[in-house]
Design an enzyme around this catalytic site. Structure first.
Site, mmCIF file in Angstrom:
data_model
loop_
_atom_site.group_PDB
_atom_site.id
_atom_site.type_symbol
_atom_site.label_atom_id
_atom_site.label_comp_id
_atom_site.label_asym_id
_atom_site.label_seq_id
_atom_site.Cartn_x
_atom_site.Cartn_y
_atom_site.Cartn_z
ATOM 1 N N HIS A 53 -125.035 -30.972 -51.646
ATOM 2 C CA HIS A 53 -125.459 -29.580 -51.442
ATOM 3 C C HIS A 53 -124.426 -28.609 -51.978
ATOM 4 O O HIS A 53 -123.233 -28.764 -51.773
ATOM 5 C CB HIS A 53 -125.767 -29.299 -49.961
ATOM 6 C CG HIS A 53 -124.680 -29.713 -49.029
ATOM 7 N ND1 HIS A 53 -124.538 -30.986 -48.555
ATOM 8 C CD2 HIS A 53 -123.660 -29.001 -48.485
ATOM 9 C CE1 HIS A 53 -123.490 -31.048 -47.751
ATOM 10 N NE2 HIS A 53 -122.936 -29.855 -47.704
HETATM 11 P P1 AMP Z 1 -120.676 -29.450 -45.593
HETATM 12 O O1 AMP Z 1 -119.476 -29.291 -44.759
HETATM 13 O O2 AMP Z 1 -120.439 -29.084 -47.015
HETATM 14 O O3 AMP Z 1 -121.336 -30.816 -45.487
HETATM 15 O O4 AMP Z 1 -121.715 -28.372 -45.078
HETATM 16 C C1 AMP Z 1 -122.893 -28.666 -44.388
HETATM 17 C C2 AMP Z 1 -123.570 -27.344 -44.120
HETATM 18 O O5 AMP Z 1 -124.863 -27.617 -43.587
HETATM 19 C C3 AMP Z 1 -122.850 -26.501 -43.088
HETATM 20 O O6 AMP Z 1 -122.589 -25.235 -43.658
HETATM 21 C C4 AMP Z 1 -123.824 -26.409 -41.895
HETATM 22 O O7 AMP Z 1 -123.789 -25.155 -41.289
HETATM 23 C C5 AMP Z 1 -125.152 -26.691 -42.539
HETATM 24 N N1 AMP Z 1 -126.136 -27.365 -41.687
HETATM 25 C C6 AMP Z 1 -125.962 -28.296 -40.761
HETATM 26 N N2 AMP Z 1 -127.137 -28.743 -40.264
HETATM 27 C C7 AMP Z 1 -128.105 -28.079 -40.919
HETATM 28 C C8 AMP Z 1 -129.533 -28.087 -40.892
HETATM 29 N N3 AMP Z 1 -130.198 -28.908 -40.080
HETATM 30 N N4 AMP Z 1 -130.218 -27.233 -41.713
HETATM 31 C C9 AMP Z 1 -129.547 -26.393 -42.537
HETATM 32 N N5 AMP Z 1 -128.208 -26.339 -42.605
HETATM 33 C C10 AMP Z 1 -127.487 -27.177 -41.825
#
Ligand code: AMP
Ligand code: ZN
Length: 422
Positions: A107
């Protein structure tokens, strides 16, 4: 392994697949293409925080190789797209990946640099976006092109970066703790609001002057002692005119009952300019006012409803004519007659409407989140209409020719029986 330890691990695994679950529900997709989707981050760490994910099952940046470079370009394109769709400017965003991601499925973070959010709660949150733990898109793209893979940071380096002091991303300030950093970031945000407002009021003043200056320099299409009709310099449809009042009335919300005759007069000028356009039916014109924060003067828009124009470049251009932000002449007239004035719209609501998605076609049930998609669709409507118009013109030409022919042949025909009778 104890039962507690195992259930903790299961919980962690289920948390890590949260993004995959989120993108399975179409309602969560702000933009979706064949290749990737854009969703809102569920725990946004700034005023704007989006994630762009590929549809292909790629676990993380560590599974990438050079063959994925075109995919990364697509993700970046969507990142720019969501910023544009939200009417924001590219420079106030950072776009990139976490060097140590916690969630599964690759992502790309698209996050505004204000970092004003209730979800920003820990030092880890701040440092994961504001140290080398955040890899800007361009840097990751370059590394992948060079090395054909992305290396993991050593654990000790991650720890070191996570424990760095809380340095502000907009000035030299270093905060003692998260609450003081948040307060400081909020101050930056408030400053940028008031700066924006100041710039807006200046540009509004100059926008209004420009309109009147244009009306003075270029010969207006129509001019009376009370108002002028000019072409819109950036037409948002094939035909787009503005009726500008000469009297200094800052906006439609400043109208009062005593201005109803002026309103009548402006409508009369709108009708005149519409009559002059031979190739569009009067019913295809919208006449009305934009209710927005810009005190641009009392400008009545007279616009053909094809909205087929290369100047239609932003979501807000569309929404300013095709949502509650646009008040028809009739609505304005009625509101002023009965209520005495028009209530200004709260800036927040106006902002929401300006950026509202999806975009609904004004001629059928079609809707889309992507302005380019809408433009393509509008073009189809426009083409069909033009085609019909051409056929009508041909038919009219033939009828005229037949009429002419009748006029010249009739006397002859009329003569024939006389000759016979002779
Ligand atoms: P990372 O640390 O790069 O893996 O970031 C993961 C991101 O996903 C974080 O910014 C979270 O706030 C976000 N996140 C976690 N769970 C969900 C979800 N179910 N839907 C959308 N975003 C999410
Ligand atoms: Zn600062």
């Amino acid at each position: 392994m104890t039962i507690d330890c195992r259930s903790n691990q299961l919980l962690k695994m289920s948390w890590q697949t949260g993004l995959i679950k989120t993108i399975l529900d179409p309602a969560n997709l702000i933009i979706s293409t064949d290749i990737a989707v854009v969703i809102a981050d569920k725990y946004p760490k700034a005023r704007h925080h989006y994630l762009v994910l590929p549809k292909e099952d790629i676990g993380s940046i560590f599974q990438l190789n050079r063959t994925h470079l075109p995919l990364l370009e697509e993700l970046h394109l969507l990142a720019r797209n969501i910023i544009e769709v939200r009417g924001e400017c590219f420079e106030s965003f950072q776009i990139g990946f976490h060097a140590q991601p916690s969630m599964q499925r690759l992502h790309l973070h698209v996050i505004s640099k204000d970092f004003v959010s209730d979800w920003l709660k820990t030092k880890k949150h701040w440092n994961s976006f504001n140290t080398s733990l955040f890899i800007p898109y361009e840097a990751l793209y370059e590394n992948l092109s060079k090395d054909d893979q992305i290396q993991r940071l050593p654990k000790a380096r991650v720890e070191e970066l996570l424990s760095k002091p809380l340095a502000c991303n907009q000035c030299e300030f270093v905060a003692k703790n998260i609450p003081s950093l948040k307060e400081h970031l909020l101050q930056h945000q408030l400053c940028s609001y008031s700066k924006k407002r100041f710039e807006m009021s200046n540009s509004t003043e100059s926008a209004k002057n420009k309109l009147m200056q244009r009306a003075k320099i270029e010969k207006p299409l129509i001019e009376t002692d009370q108002a002028v009709v000019i072409k819109d310099a950036y037409p948002k449809a094939q035909y787009h005119f503005i009726v500008v009042s000469k009297e200094d009335i800052p906006s439609v919300c400043a109208l009062t009952r005593d201005k109803l005759p002026l309103l009548d007069h402006m409508k009369e000028l709108a009708n005149q300019i519409i009559e002059q356009q031979q190739y569009v039916a009067p019913s295809n014109f919208l006449i009305g006012f934009k209710i927005d924060a810009f005190m641009n003067g009392l400008n009545m828009h007279v616009i053909s409803n094809d909205f087929y124009s290369k100047c239609m470049r932003r979501v807000k251009h569309w929404n300013s004519f095709n949502t509650e932000l646009f008040l028809t002449y009739q609505a304005v007239y009625a509101a002023i007659s009965f209520q005495g004035s028009i209530e200004p719209m709260a800036a927040e609501k106006a902002d929401k409407l300006l950026n509202a998605l999806p975009l609904h076609c004004n001629q059928c049930d079609f809707k889309t989140d992507i302005l380019l998609g809408l433009k393509g669709h509008l073009f189809e409507h426009w083409e069909k209409r033009e085609h019909k118009l051409q056929i009508n013109q041909e038919v009219e030409k033939i009828i005229r020719m037949l009429d002419d022919a009748k006029l010249t042949t009739l006397p002859k025909a009329a003569l024939t029986p006389n000759r016979q009778s002779l």
